[in-house]
Design an enzyme around this catalytic site. Sequence first.
Site, PDB file in Angstrom:
ATOM      1  N   ARG A  54      -4.802  37.388 -18.712  1.00 56.72           N
ATOM      2  CA  ARG A  54      -3.443  37.905 -18.887  1.00 56.72           C
ATOM      3  C   ARG A  54      -3.437  39.108 -19.841  1.00 56.72           C
ATOM      4  O   ARG A  54      -2.534  39.938 -19.780  1.00 56.72           O
ATOM      5  CB  ARG A  54      -2.538  36.819 -19.449  1.00 56.72           C
ATOM      6  CG  ARG A  54      -2.423  35.593 -18.555  1.00 56.72           C
ATOM      7  CD  ARG A  54      -1.496  34.557 -19.173  1.00 56.72           C
ATOM      8  NE  ARG A  54      -1.464  33.319 -18.371  1.00 56.72           N
ATOM      9  CZ  ARG A  54      -0.557  32.366 -18.526  1.00 56.72           C
ATOM     10  NH1 ARG A  54       0.392  32.495 -19.438  1.00 56.72           N
ATOM     11  NH2 ARG A  54      -0.572  31.283 -17.788  1.00 56.72           N
TER      12      ARG A  54
ATOM     13  N   GLU B 264       3.741  35.543  -9.058  1.00 50.73           N
ATOM     14  CA  GLU B 264       4.840  35.395 -10.018  1.00 50.73           C
ATOM     15  C   GLU B 264       4.795  36.517 -11.048  1.00 50.73           C
ATOM     16  O   GLU B 264       3.713  37.025 -11.378  1.00 50.73           O
ATOM     17  CB  GLU B 264       4.714  34.048 -10.747  1.00 50.73           C
ATOM     18  CG  GLU B 264       5.912  33.734 -11.639  1.00 50.73           C
ATOM     19  CD  GLU B 264       5.702  32.539 -12.571  1.00 50.73           C
ATOM     20  OE1 GLU B 264       4.562  32.282 -12.969  1.00 50.73           O
ATOM     21  OE2 GLU B 264       6.704  31.892 -12.896  1.00 50.73           O
TER      22      GLU B 264
END
Length: 483
Positions: free
Chosen positions: A100, A171
Amino acid sequence: MKLKFKKWTEEEFFEMREEVLKGWPTGAEVDLEEAVKYHKALPESKSFSKKLMDAKKRGITLAQPRAGVALIEQHIELLNFLDKEGGADLLPSTIDSYTRQNKYENCERGIEESKKAGRSLLNGFPGVNHGVKGCREVVEATNLPLQLRHGTPDARLLSEIMIAAGFTSNEGGGISYNVPYAKNVSIERTIRDWQYVDRLVGWYEEHGVSINREPFGPLTGTLVPPSMSNAVGILEGLLAAEQGVKSITLGYGQCGNLIQDIAAIRSLEEQANEYFEKEGYKGIELTTVFHQWMGGFPEDEAKAFGVISNGASAAALAGATKVIVKTPHEAIGVPTKEANAAGIRATKMVLNLLRGQQLSTSPELEEDIRIIKAETKCILDKVYELGNGDWAVGIVKAFEQGVLDVPFAPSIYNAGKMMPARDNVGKVRYLSVGNVPFTQELIDYNKAQLEERGKYEGRPVNFQMTVDDIFAVGKGTLIGRPE
Ligand SMILES: CCC[C@H]1O[C@@H](n2cnc3c(N)ncnc32)[C@H](O)[C@@H]1O
């Protein structure tokens, strides 16, 4: 490239793409033409968009867990366990924290150490490092549609690799994966990087492959008033639609008062469609996702199942297309596969018991829908005005001015002036609006609801209520009543 709310040309997209694919050696495995062929050869049962639309047509709520571990073989075993033993309708791959932050070197070490340790030493699936080839092993060894779920401000390379590998949903968004997840990444930068991701999906759509996009509804998951999360969700839906995305799932994190939660989901879908129509987007397939309670959980597993089941029933009664499932290990960390499967089974039990039932309207529900829509409209009208009709520019300015303001967000680009608190029935209200541009009627309405609580509890309406509410659910109640 100057930020603008406009679909990128293929030239703009492919020019940036060359740099993006150099971010890690596995980027070289991505070949869009080959990926389109691969997607078209996948069985329809692997299509996220199709399964969502079928569920919407049938009026059922699908259950999806979060799940991710470091190594491919264990990740496949985990996902199939959640399918077979949990009854999941849709599968995730929750991506690890290093990925991330684009720290792929750390992932490499984490993968090696996990192999030595014989267990996952990463808190999710390192999709970039596994590459198209590795992610395809997951796609080919599982039987349900797959979605990457993460919290990545710059998800361009991750999305290229995992969508090419056969994942059919992604997402995130330029606001929802920045403001709650990063400290000092500019809003302008992440809107631009997520325009890239949406343009990639638009490219697949133009080549006959439907990829679903799901903005992250809950944001900080801490007392976010429904109109603030709905405003962000609709904005990210518009950003995606402008880049050619057709399959859009807008989300909302459970706040806890059943009527307000149902009003939030109903308002989100209705108001999003109004804006899609107003902007002239055709063929948008809009669905909704309800996230079971995103705040602090009780450690006691029986109580945790109570929270999970309560969230499942709210999702079903709201008529959400999908519910994101929590586990009885929520209070301690990454769940075991058994705990994760148990959370899904509890959820599916409730969804099955409530199948065919949706909460009918009532004066209270209509009032909550009216208030949420009116508040959301105040915010979105101001965003549009600040951008002189350019939503992207307007979003950046709206955060600068605190018009968009997410409570308890780590981002230095978030004003943090607006403060929420629950009213006497647990509905999340605006304790102070900060610079959120509400009409006096709406400000007074929120104040009056909170004063009801103050009178009932015999204490002043102030930030102490907010603090008490933050810890309440973990302690076993919804509203943080004074001791
Ligand atoms: C918005 C994300 C927060 C939620 O995401 C869950 N979560 C994070 N990482 C994993 C993982 N690797 N496996 C299963 N659940 C996971 C957390 O528990 C929390 O509920």
